[in-house]
Scaffold this active site. Structure first.
Site, PDB file in Angstrom:
ATOM      1  N   ILE A  37      63.769   8.567 109.440  1.00 54.24           N
ATOM      2  CA  ILE A  37      62.727   8.068 108.768  1.00 54.24           C
ATOM      3  C   ILE A  37      62.828   6.947 107.933  1.00 54.24           C
ATOM      4  O   ILE A  37      62.361   5.747 108.222  1.00 54.24           O
ATOM      5  CB  ILE A  37      61.843   8.979 108.092  1.00 54.24           C
ATOM      6  CG1 ILE A  37      61.295  10.308 108.935  1.00 54.24           C
ATOM      7  CG2 ILE A  37      60.621   8.465 107.357  1.00 54.24           C
ATOM      8  CD1 ILE A  37      60.490  11.490 108.277  1.00 54.24           C
ATOM      9  N   ASP A  73      71.528   3.999 100.057  1.00 50.38           N
ATOM     10  CA  ASP A  73      71.689   5.265 100.797  1.00 50.38           C
ATOM     11  C   ASP A  73      73.192   5.597 100.356  1.00 50.38           C
ATOM     12  O   ASP A  73      74.043   5.038  99.845  1.00 50.38           O
ATOM     13  CB  ASP A  73      71.606   5.160 102.266  1.00 50.38           C
ATOM     14  CG  ASP A  73      71.214   6.359 102.994  1.00 50.38           C
ATOM     15  OD1 ASP A  73      71.697   7.493 102.431  1.00 50.38           O
ATOM     16  OD2 ASP A  73      70.666   6.436 103.995  1.00 50.38           O
ATOM     17  N   ASN A 105      62.201   7.213  99.813  1.00 49.78           N
ATOM     18  CA  ASN A 105      62.228   8.168 101.062  1.00 49.78           C
ATOM     19  C   ASN A 105      63.602   9.138 100.754  1.00 49.78           C
ATOM     20  O   ASN A 105      63.404  10.236 101.457  1.00 49.78           O
ATOM     21  CB  ASN A 105      62.636   7.303 102.077  1.00 49.78           C
ATOM     22  CG  ASN A 105      63.091   7.963 103.487  1.00 49.78           C
ATOM     23  OD1 ASN A 105      61.912   8.762 103.884  1.00 49.78           O
ATOM     24  ND2 ASN A 105      64.147   8.033 103.966  1.00 49.78           N
ATOM     25  N   TYR A 138      62.207  23.362  98.107  1.00 46.20           N
ATOM     26  CA  TYR A 138      61.776  22.156  98.864  1.00 46.20           C
ATOM     27  C   TYR A 138      60.478  21.875  98.907  1.00 46.20           C
ATOM     28  O   TYR A 138      59.837  20.802  98.366  1.00 46.20           O
ATOM     29  CB  TYR A 138      62.179  22.262 100.242  1.00 46.20           C
ATOM     30  CG  TYR A 138      61.721  20.884 101.184  1.00 46.20           C
ATOM     31  CD1 TYR A 138      62.541  19.651 100.962  1.00 46.20           C
ATOM     32  CD2 TYR A 138      60.714  20.938 102.120  1.00 46.20           C
ATOM     33  CE1 TYR A 138      62.211  18.566 101.591  1.00 46.20           C
ATOM     34  CE2 TYR A 138      60.416  19.875 102.848  1.00 46.20           C
ATOM     35  CZ  TYR A 138      61.123  18.766 102.715  1.00 46.20           C
ATOM     36  OH  TYR A 138      60.545  17.581 103.085  1.00 46.20           O
ATOM     37  N   LYS A 140      58.170  18.627  96.809  1.00 44.21           N
ATOM     38  CA  LYS A 140      57.295  17.817  97.509  1.00 44.21           C
ATOM     39  C   LYS A 140      56.067  17.654  96.802  1.00 44.21           C
ATOM     40  O   LYS A 140      55.310  16.815  96.847  1.00 44.21           O
ATOM     41  CB  LYS A 140      57.459  17.997  98.960  1.00 44.21           C
ATOM     42  CG  LYS A 140      58.743  17.609  99.663  1.00 44.21           C
ATOM     43  CD  LYS A 140      59.049  16.215  99.679  1.00 44.21           C
ATOM     44  CE  LYS A 140      60.313  15.793 100.334  1.00 44.21           C
ATOM     45  NZ  LYS A 140      60.551  14.450 100.171  1.00 44.21           N
ATOM     46  N   PRO A 170      54.614  13.394 105.636  1.00 47.18           N
ATOM     47  CA  PRO A 170      54.936  13.469 106.982  1.00 47.18           C
ATOM     48  C   PRO A 170      54.864  15.060 107.350  1.00 47.18           C
ATOM     49  O   PRO A 170      55.195  15.846 106.616  1.00 47.18           O
ATOM     50  CB  PRO A 170      56.349  12.854 107.293  1.00 47.18           C
ATOM     51  CG  PRO A 170      56.497  12.080 106.136  1.00 47.18           C
ATOM     52  CD  PRO A 170      55.799  12.625 104.977  1.00 47.18           C
TER      53      PRO A 170
END
Length: 251
Positions: free
Chosen positions: A17, A36, A87, A155, A159, A185
């Site tokens: 993504i 990254d 992200n 998780y 989020k 998403p």
């Protein structure tokens, strides 16, 4: 080219993504900073081959030093920071576990990257936003924050925290002209997910069955929402979360 002369930092931008977002923002004219842990240089090279302006920074978003260096590298290369896409997250390596089997170490690692990591990146970019009189922060959350998927409590909680952080940051940063929104998403068949057969086989079929649009979700399906929040057509929208999941959850 609605993002011409804009500079975007995309964390976790080397693949999946994240890379799809980098491509989409570059196509709209933005200069890209890929942050990254690995693969950033190859991803930036690929963007430059397509005519984009792009650099890579090796960065662990849970590190204060790395996030500060990320923002400094963007300023050194391009002179400004206009867009931050948070992200980077732990997901594709996730092992599904009943909540009572989760350890404190599991929780701390998840929160360090998924929540504190986004906080550190926002804090690192803020001086540039203030100096310019504005900016955009786009936090990547997840549809699971609204559905409570089993087997991934830490998780899902991480989020959900992103949704709440987005609202609070929007309130705090609005006076500085900084818009803060989130994209959530659904289950996406990204590069990392393909490397985790347990996750892909367990979640993929269930996800498609529960969508109004009966197909797999791919990284490219996320980029329109991110591009909208990064661009001029969302200039009076802040504090919002947009679910992009093919109609699995109506938010």
């Amino acid at each position: 080219m609605e993002l011409a002369d804009k500079v975007a930092i995309v964390t976790g931008g080397a693949m999946g993504i994240g890379y799809a977002i980098c491509e989409a923002l570059a196509q709209r004219g933005a200069s890209i900073v890929i942050a990254d842990l690995a693969g950033g240089k190859a991803a930036a090279d690929k963007l430059r081959q397509g005519g984009a302006r792009a650099i890579a920074v090796d960065a662990d978003v849970s590190s204060e030093e790395d996030t500060a260096r990320m923002a400094a590298a963007a300023l050194e290369a391009f002179g400004r920071v206009d867009i931050l896409v948070n992200n980077a997250a732990i997901y594709s390596t996730l092992q599904l576990k009943p909540f009572e089997q989760l350890t404190v170490a599991d929780w701390r690692k998840m929160l360090d990257v998924n929540v504190i990591g986004q906080f550190l990146c926002c804090r690192a970019a803020l001086p540039a936003f203030k100096a310019q009189g504005g900016g955009r922060i786009i936090n990547i959350s997840s549809g699971v924050a609204f559905k409570g998927n089993p087997g991934m409590l830490h998780y899902v909680a991480s989020k959900g925290a992103i949704v709440s952080m987005t609202r609070t940051l929007a309130s705090e940063l609005g006076p500085h002209g900084v818009l803060v929104n989130s994209v959530a998403p659904g289950f996406t068949l990204s590069d990392g997910v393909h490397k985790n057969p347990e996750l892909a086989s367990t979640v993929a079929g269930f996800s498609v069955q529960n969508r109004a649009l009966k197909r797999d979700m791919l990284p490219g399906d996320v980029v329109g929402a991110v591009g909208f929040f990064a661009g001029p057509h969302s200039a009076f929208i802040t504090g919002q979360t947009l679910v992009v999941d093919g109609g699995a959850y109506y938010h």
